[in-house]
Design a protein around this motif. Structure first.
Motif, PDB file in Angstrom:
ATOM      1  N   ARG A   3       0.823  -1.223   0.000  1.00 24.88           N
ATOM      2  CA  ARG A   3       0.000   0.000   0.000  1.00 24.88           C
ATOM      3  C   ARG A   3       0.850   1.263   0.000  1.00 24.88           C
ATOM      4  N   ARG A   4       2.145   1.104  -0.173  1.00 25.66           N
ATOM      5  CA  ARG A   4       3.047   2.264  -0.139  1.00 25.66           C
ATOM      6  C   ARG A   4       2.695   3.280  -1.230  1.00 25.66           C
ATOM      7  N   ASP A   5       2.495   2.802  -2.460  1.00 23.90           N
ATOM      8  CA  ASP A   5       2.210   3.727  -3.563  1.00 23.90           C
ATOM      9  C   ASP A   5       0.921   4.506  -3.317  1.00 23.90           C
ATOM     10  N   ALA A   6      -0.082   3.815  -2.813  1.00 23.53           N
ATOM     11  CA  ALA A   6      -1.345   4.490  -2.514  1.00 23.53           C
ATOM     12  C   ALA A   6      -1.146   5.531  -1.417  1.00 23.53           C
ATOM     13  N   LEU A   7      -0.315   5.196  -0.447  1.00 27.59           N
ATOM     14  CA  LEU A   7      -0.036   6.138   0.643  1.00 27.59           C
ATOM     15  C   LEU A   7       0.661   7.387   0.114  1.00 27.59           C
ATOM     16  N   MET A   8       1.673   7.207  -0.709  1.00 24.54           N
ATOM     17  CA  MET A   8       2.421   8.345  -1.237  1.00 24.54           C
ATOM     18  C   MET A   8       1.550   9.233  -2.116  1.00 24.54           C
ATOM     19  N   LEU A   9       0.612   8.634  -2.835  1.00 26.62           N
ATOM     20  CA  LEU A   9      -0.314   9.425  -3.640  1.00 26.62           C
ATOM     21  C   LEU A   9      -1.246  10.230  -2.738  1.00 26.62           C
ATOM     22  N   LEU A  10      -1.699   9.598  -1.662  1.00 27.69           N
ATOM     23  CA  LEU A  10      -2.584  10.275  -0.733  1.00 27.69           C
ATOM     24  C   LEU A  10      -1.870  11.419  -0.008  1.00 27.69           C
ATOM     25  N   VAL A  11      -0.573  11.296   0.187  1.00 24.85           N
ATOM     26  CA  VAL A  11       0.207  12.359   0.825  1.00 24.85           C
ATOM     27  C   VAL A  11       0.076  13.656   0.028  1.00 24.85           C
ATOM     28  N   LYS A  12       0.059  13.554  -1.290  1.00 27.48           N
ATOM     29  CA  LYS A  12      -0.036  14.736  -2.139  1.00 27.48           C
ATOM     30  C   LYS A  12      -1.459  15.295  -2.185  1.00 27.48           C
TER      31      LYS A  12
ATOM     32  N   LYS B 105      -3.820  15.011   5.594  1.00 28.82           N
ATOM     33  CA  LYS B 105      -4.497  14.630   6.844  1.00 28.82           C
ATOM     34  C   LYS B 105      -4.918  13.168   6.800  1.00 28.82           C
ATOM     35  N   ALA B 106      -5.536  12.771   5.688  1.00 27.34           N
ATOM     36  CA  ALA B 106      -5.955  11.375   5.523  1.00 27.34           C
ATOM     37  C   ALA B 106      -4.735  10.456   5.424  1.00 27.34           C
ATOM     38  N   ALA B 107      -3.666  10.961   4.796  1.00 27.59           N
ATOM     39  CA  ALA B 107      -2.443  10.160   4.660  1.00 27.59           C
ATOM     40  C   ALA B 107      -1.828   9.879   6.027  1.00 27.59           C
ATOM     41  N   LEU B 108      -1.855  10.885   6.906  1.00 28.12           N
ATOM     42  CA  LEU B 108      -1.292  10.679   8.241  1.00 28.12           C
ATOM     43  C   LEU B 108      -2.104   9.640   9.012  1.00 28.12           C
ATOM     44  N   LYS B 109      -3.412   9.699   8.868  1.00 32.91           N
ATOM     45  CA  LYS B 109      -4.261   8.696   9.520  1.00 32.91           C
ATOM     46  C   LYS B 109      -3.959   7.304   8.961  1.00 32.91           C
ATOM     47  N   MET B 110      -3.653   7.263   7.674  1.00 31.32           N
ATOM     48  CA  MET B 110      -3.308   5.981   7.055  1.00 31.32           C
ATOM     49  C   MET B 110      -1.992   5.443   7.611  1.00 31.32           C
TER      50      MET B 110
END
Length: 260
Positions: A63-72, A76-81
């Motif tokens: 799920r790393r790629d999805a996380l990095m996309l969400l960071v951009k 806030k949602a990325a941090l919760k992830m």
């Protein structure tokens, strides 16, 4: 004649490989309608739990790629992830440790590797020095014995068999030690591999967190409370890794069989 096939009341451990010519007797199979032994069942459960823990770690890393996309898109949602993934990793570590896993250090791994090499070298030396197994002597019916009397020949054969049995016992004991050392090394390598994957995943979460911190001006940046929750989950994960037991893995020994 001395029998060189040892009969044991309990089966050989799964990691034990008998010497050539020393097959596992049928009497050593688990009694009780062919049911597996209790130790076999425990080992299977531990292996399954370790495998499930490893799959959890792999799922987090995928799920790393999805996380990095969400960071951009939504920091806030990325941090919760990251907090949720850290919690998953902590759970995986706990399950792996509960199943007997160890966080083997590089120094311990080097020692285990050296021990396995030394044990195998000693076993090979003993096996290569093993003499040929003496055979029973006798004369065919109606033949006149030639040379020494049968009693003398029989005594010499028994002495040779006793010497061979003693040498075989030494070789077998050394081979057992080598098998055990190699099995411990293999288990240690698997354990170290698991924790290495956990540390890779942890590094990826930290990378995402650094990117979120750097983008503090983002309209969807997390607030102080979000960071407090995420920090607590990360601290819990790092604590689980640090507190995981180190040292050589323990091999399961044979146990009582399941009886009807």
């Amino acid at each position: 004649m001395i029998s060189l096939t040892a009969v044991s009341a309990s089966p050989l451990p799964a990691w034990r490989t008998p010497l050539p010519g020393k097959s596992r007797p049928a009497a050593e199979a688990s009694p009780g309608f062919g049911l597996p032994s209790l130790s076999d069942l425990r080992d299977a459960q531990r292996s399954m739990r370790k495998e499930m823990a490893a799959k959890k770690v792999q799922a987090v890393r995928e799920r790393r790629d999805a996380l990095m996309l969400l960071v951009k898109i939504d920091p806030k949602a990325a941090l919760k992830m990251t907090a949720a993934l850290a919690k998953e990793l902590k759970s995986a570590v706990s399950e792996y440790v509960d199943a007997g896993g160890r966080n083997v250090t590089d120094g311990e791994m080097a020692m285990l590797r050296r021990d396995a090499m030394d044990a195998r070298e000693a076993a090979d030396t003993a096996l290569n020095g093993l003499p040929a197994e003496p055979k029973e002597s006798g004369t065919e019916a109606g033949e006149a014995p030639a040379g020494p009397s049968p009693a003398i020949v029989d005594a010499e054969v028994k002495r040779a068999q006793a010497a061979y049995a003693a040498a075989f016992s030494v070789a077998d004991a050394r081979d057992e030690r080598a098998d055990r050392a190699e099995a411990v090394l293999g288990a240690a390598m698997a354990d170290q591999g698991f924790f290495q994957q956990v540390k890779y995943a942890l590094a990826e979460l930290k990378e995402a967190r650094e990117k979120i911190k750097a983008d503090w001006a983002h309209p969807k940046a997390p607030d102080r409370d979000d960071w407090k929750v995420a920090d607590a989950e990360m601290a819990g994960l790092e604590r689980a890794i640090d507190m995981a037991p180190t040292g050589a893995p323990e091999l399961a020994s044979t146990g009582a069989s399941v009886q009807a």
